[in-house]
Write a protein that holds these residues in place. Structure first.
Motif, PDB file in Angstrom:
ATOM      1  N   PHE A  60       0.834  -1.192   0.000  1.00 19.84           N
ATOM      2  CA  PHE A  60       0.000   0.000   0.000  1.00 19.84           C
ATOM      3  C   PHE A  60       0.873   1.248   0.000  1.00 19.84           C
ATOM      4  N   GLN A  61       0.428   2.255  -0.719  1.00 22.06           N
ATOM      5  CA  GLN A  61       1.014   3.580  -0.595  1.00 22.06           C
ATOM      6  C   GLN A  61      -0.005   4.447   0.114  1.00 22.06           C
ATOM      7  N   VAL A  62       0.416   5.116   1.186  1.00 23.15           N
ATOM      8  CA  VAL A  62      -0.436   6.077   1.896  1.00 23.15           C
ATOM      9  C   VAL A  62       0.345   7.378   1.982  1.00 23.15           C
ATOM     10  N   ASN A  63      -0.179   8.404   1.314  1.00 25.50           N
ATOM     11  CA  ASN A  63       0.566   9.649   1.118  1.00 25.50           C
ATOM     12  C   ASN A  63       1.926   9.305   0.488  1.00 25.50           C
ATOM     13  N   GLU A  64       3.037   9.619   1.139  1.00 27.17           N
ATOM     14  CA  GLU A  64       4.328   9.342   0.510  1.00 27.17           C
ATOM     15  C   GLU A  64       4.994   8.058   1.011  1.00 27.17           C
ATOM     16  N   GLU A  65       4.310   7.318   1.865  1.00 34.46           N
ATOM     17  CA  GLU A  65       4.919   6.109   2.440  1.00 34.46           C
ATOM     18  C   GLU A  65       4.379   4.838   1.788  1.00 34.46           C
ATOM     19  N   TRP A  66       5.242   3.807   1.733  1.00 35.11           N
ATOM     20  CA  TRP A  66       4.884   2.508   1.180  1.00 35.11           C
ATOM     21  C   TRP A  66       4.948   1.470   2.290  1.00 35.11           C
ATOM     22  N   ILE A  77      -6.305   3.258   7.288  1.00 34.57           N
ATOM     23  CA  ILE A  77      -5.967   4.405   6.459  1.00 34.57           C
ATOM     24  C   ILE A  77      -6.896   5.548   6.845  1.00 34.57           C
ATOM     25  N   ASN A  78      -6.308   6.669   7.213  1.00 38.23           N
ATOM     26  CA  ASN A  78      -7.090   7.773   7.760  1.00 38.23           C
ATOM     27  C   ASN A  78      -7.885   8.518   6.686  1.00 38.23           C
ATOM     28  N   SER A  79      -8.835   9.287   7.128  1.00 34.34           N
ATOM     29  CA  SER A  79      -9.689  10.097   6.260  1.00 34.34           C
ATOM     30  C   SER A  79      -8.859  11.067   5.421  1.00 34.34           C
ATOM     31  N   GLU A  80      -9.203  11.183   4.126  1.00 31.38           N
ATOM     32  CA  GLU A  80      -8.626  12.142   3.176  1.00 31.38           C
ATOM     33  C   GLU A  80      -7.161  11.886   2.842  1.00 31.38           C
ATOM     34  N   CYS A  81      -6.647  10.704   3.160  1.00 30.57           N
ATOM     35  CA  CYS A  81      -5.258  10.393   2.808  1.00 30.57           C
ATOM     36  C   CYS A  81      -5.205   9.741   1.424  1.00 30.57           C
ATOM     37  N   LEU A  82      -4.279  10.200   0.588  1.00 29.69           N
ATOM     38  CA  LEU A  82      -4.064   9.576  -0.705  1.00 29.69           C
ATOM     39  C   LEU A  82      -3.539   8.153  -0.492  1.00 29.69           C
ATOM     40  N   HIS A  83      -4.118   7.197  -1.230  1.00 25.63           N
ATOM     41  CA  HIS A  83      -3.632   5.834  -1.082  1.00 25.63           C
ATOM     42  C   HIS A  83      -3.898   5.005  -2.332  1.00 25.63           C
ATOM     43  N   MET A  84      -3.107   3.968  -2.500  1.00 27.14           N
ATOM     44  CA  MET A  84      -3.258   3.011  -3.589  1.00 27.14           C
ATOM     45  C   MET A  84      -2.759   1.662  -3.084  1.00 27.14           C
ATOM     46  N   ALA A  85      -2.998   0.599  -3.866  1.00 30.57           N
ATOM     47  CA  ALA A  85      -2.531  -0.721  -3.456  1.00 30.57           C
ATOM     48  C   ALA A  85      -2.174  -1.543  -4.680  1.00 30.57           C
ATOM     49  N   LYS A  86      -1.162  -2.387  -4.530  1.00 29.08           N
ATOM     50  CA  LYS A  86      -0.798  -3.315  -5.591  1.00 29.08           C
ATOM     51  C   LYS A  86      -0.422  -4.658  -4.976  1.00 29.08           C
ATOM     52  N   ASP A  87      -0.597  -5.701  -5.788  1.00 29.66           N
ATOM     53  CA  ASP A  87      -0.260  -7.049  -5.360  1.00 29.66           C
ATOM     54  C   ASP A  87       1.258  -7.168  -5.207  1.00 29.66           C
ATOM     55  N   LYS A  88       1.690  -7.898  -4.204  1.00 28.89           N
ATOM     56  CA  LYS A  88       3.121  -8.115  -4.031  1.00 28.89           C
ATOM     57  C   LYS A  88       3.509  -9.468  -4.614  1.00 28.89           C
ATOM     58  N   GLU A  89       4.371  -9.440  -5.617  1.00 27.78           N
ATOM     59  CA  GLU A  89       4.953 -10.650  -6.209  1.00 27.78           C
ATOM     60  C   GLU A  89       3.895 -11.645  -6.660  1.00 27.78           C
ATOM     61  N   CYS A 223       8.240  21.124  -7.411  1.00 25.86           N
ATOM     62  CA  CYS A 223       7.191  20.250  -7.932  1.00 25.86           C
ATOM     63  C   CYS A 223       7.747  18.842  -8.159  1.00 25.86           C
ATOM     64  N   CYS A 224       8.905  18.748  -8.780  1.00 21.17           N
ATOM     65  CA  CYS A 224       9.535  17.451  -9.039  1.00 21.17           C
ATOM     66  C   CYS A 224       9.864  16.729  -7.737  1.00 21.17           C
ATOM     67  N   ARG A 225      10.306  17.487  -6.729  1.00 22.98           N
ATOM     68  CA  ARG A 225      10.624  16.877  -5.434  1.00 22.98           C
ATOM     69  C   ARG A 225       9.364  16.309  -4.782  1.00 22.98           C
ATOM     70  N   TYR A 226       8.241  17.026  -4.914  1.00 22.04           N
ATOM     71  CA  TYR A 226       6.975  16.540  -4.360  1.00 22.04           C
ATOM     72  C   TYR A 226       6.593  15.205  -4.991  1.00 22.04           C
ATOM     73  N   PHE A 227       6.671  15.111  -6.316  1.00 24.82           N
ATOM     74  CA  PHE A 227       6.293  13.881  -6.999  1.00 24.82           C
ATOM     75  C   PHE A 227       7.237  12.737  -6.633  1.00 24.82           C
ATOM     76  N   LYS A 228       8.511  13.044  -6.518  1.00 25.64           N
ATOM     77  CA  LYS A 228       9.465  12.004  -6.144  1.00 25.64           C
ATOM     78  C   LYS A 228       9.191  11.520  -4.730  1.00 25.64           C
ATOM     79  N   ARG A 229       8.821  12.444  -3.840  1.00 23.67           N
ATOM     80  CA  ARG A 229       8.566  12.082  -2.456  1.00 23.67           C
ATOM     81  C   ARG A 229       7.281  11.269  -2.330  1.00 23.67           C
ATOM     82  N   TYR A 230       6.210  11.734  -2.951  1.00 21.77           N
ATOM     83  CA  TYR A 230       4.909  11.096  -2.792  1.00 21.77           C
ATOM     84  C   TYR A 230       4.724   9.885  -3.700  1.00 21.77           C
ATOM     85  N   LEU A 231       5.164   9.987  -4.940  1.00 12.65           N
ATOM     86  CA  LEU A 231       4.823   8.970  -5.929  1.00 12.65           C
ATOM     87  C   LEU A 231       6.018   8.217  -6.489  1.00 12.65           C
TER      88      LEU A 231
END
Length: 294
Positions: A60-66, A77-89, A223-231
């Protein structure tokens, strides 16, 4: 119930209504690799979310953490936090997802004291739920009970659900987590959402780095630093990935050619679209189109 797809708006907010007929909650099973994109795309919602991994392992990614979550454990996962999920291996991960409005957890008289401080804390975007810890085990068992109540709808199941939600929240806040409130973290999250929102509104147009940076009130380098940090990617790569995501639903429509789709999602040449689609999806757009059953 099995959730295979959901809609998000241009602000990345999920549009799925998280509620049963009478309650502002949703509880369902999700198989990550069966989602239309092969993963759960980046999004956010007002509801808090609890995840219980019943098979495999997910990242899972939650904000900038994996965070890697293994079978038998879970994640808050808290309210209004950006998040995504992917299968591991390619573990064929399946999880139970419980989404609930923060305002439904406790009565209004108790919300301000026991809920609001936690959903506003800047150091609590997520919390790993370890089944080996007593409070974690209690939460995961309660999630499973709520899932069974919704599937089976026994008499008075609505009241049983509310009791389990109170039990979940009591165990969550009783683990001794110390809350923090840092205004700069709130601002960073808002700026990231603003930039992603702008991309989602303008992905079909010609996009420049300075346009994305301006949406977040940042310099190009920041802007580039933000994307690198979060995504963990550049703004340009995110735009390409998002265009590929948007192309998938169009490719599933029989009346659109590959060239139609390429230009509709913002690519300036069909060959470039084919190259990037193959790189992302492991097949050409035409192969994907042929494999999809109308």
């Amino acid at each position: 119930m099995q959730m295979k797809n959901f809609l998000i708006d241009e602000n990345l907010k999920e549009l799925t209504k998280h509620q049963t007929v009478v309650l502002p909650i949703a509880c369902y099973k999700t198989t990550i690799n069966q989602h239309i994109h092969g993963h759960i795309p980046l999004h956010w919602h007002d509801e808090i979310q609890f995840v219980y991994i019943v098979k495999g392992e997910a990242i899972f990614q939650v904000n900038e953490e994996w965070i890697a979550v293994k079978q038998g454990d879970g994640l808050f996962i808290n309210s209004e936090c950006l998040h995504m999920a992917k299968d591991k291996e390619q573990s064929d991960c399946v999880y139970i997802c419980l989404n609930v409005s923060p305002y439904f957890i406790l009565s209004p008289e108790l919300f301000t004291r026991y809920v609001k401080p936690y959903i506003q804390a800047t150091n609590l975007p997520y919390l790993y739920i370890d089944a080996q810890k007593n409070w974690g085990k209690n939460i995961l068992e309660a999630i499973l009970k709520i899932y069974q109540y919704i599937e089976q709808t026994p008499p008075y199941y609505e009241m049983d659900i509310t009791m389990q939600l109170t039990y979940i929240w009591k165990n969550l806040i009783d683990n001794g987590f110390k809350l923090e409130y840092v205004q700069t973290e709130i601002v960073k999250s808002q700026r990231m959402k603003q930039m992603l929102s702008w991309i989602h509104e303008h992905y079909a147009e010609k996009i420049k780095l300075e346009d994305i940076a301006r949406a977040g009130q940042l310099s190009r380098s920041e802007c580039c630093r933000y994307f690198k940090r979060y995504l963990k990617c550049s703004p340009v790569n995110y735009v390409i990935d998002y265009r590929i995501q948007k192309s998938i639903s169009l490719l599933q429509q029989e009346n659109y050619t590959i060239t139609d789709v390429a230009y509709q999602v913002g690519f300036n040449s069909t060959s470039y679209f084919i190259k990037e689609f193959r790189s992302s999806m492991g097949m050409t757009p035409l192969a994907y189109k042929k494999n999809f059953s109308y």
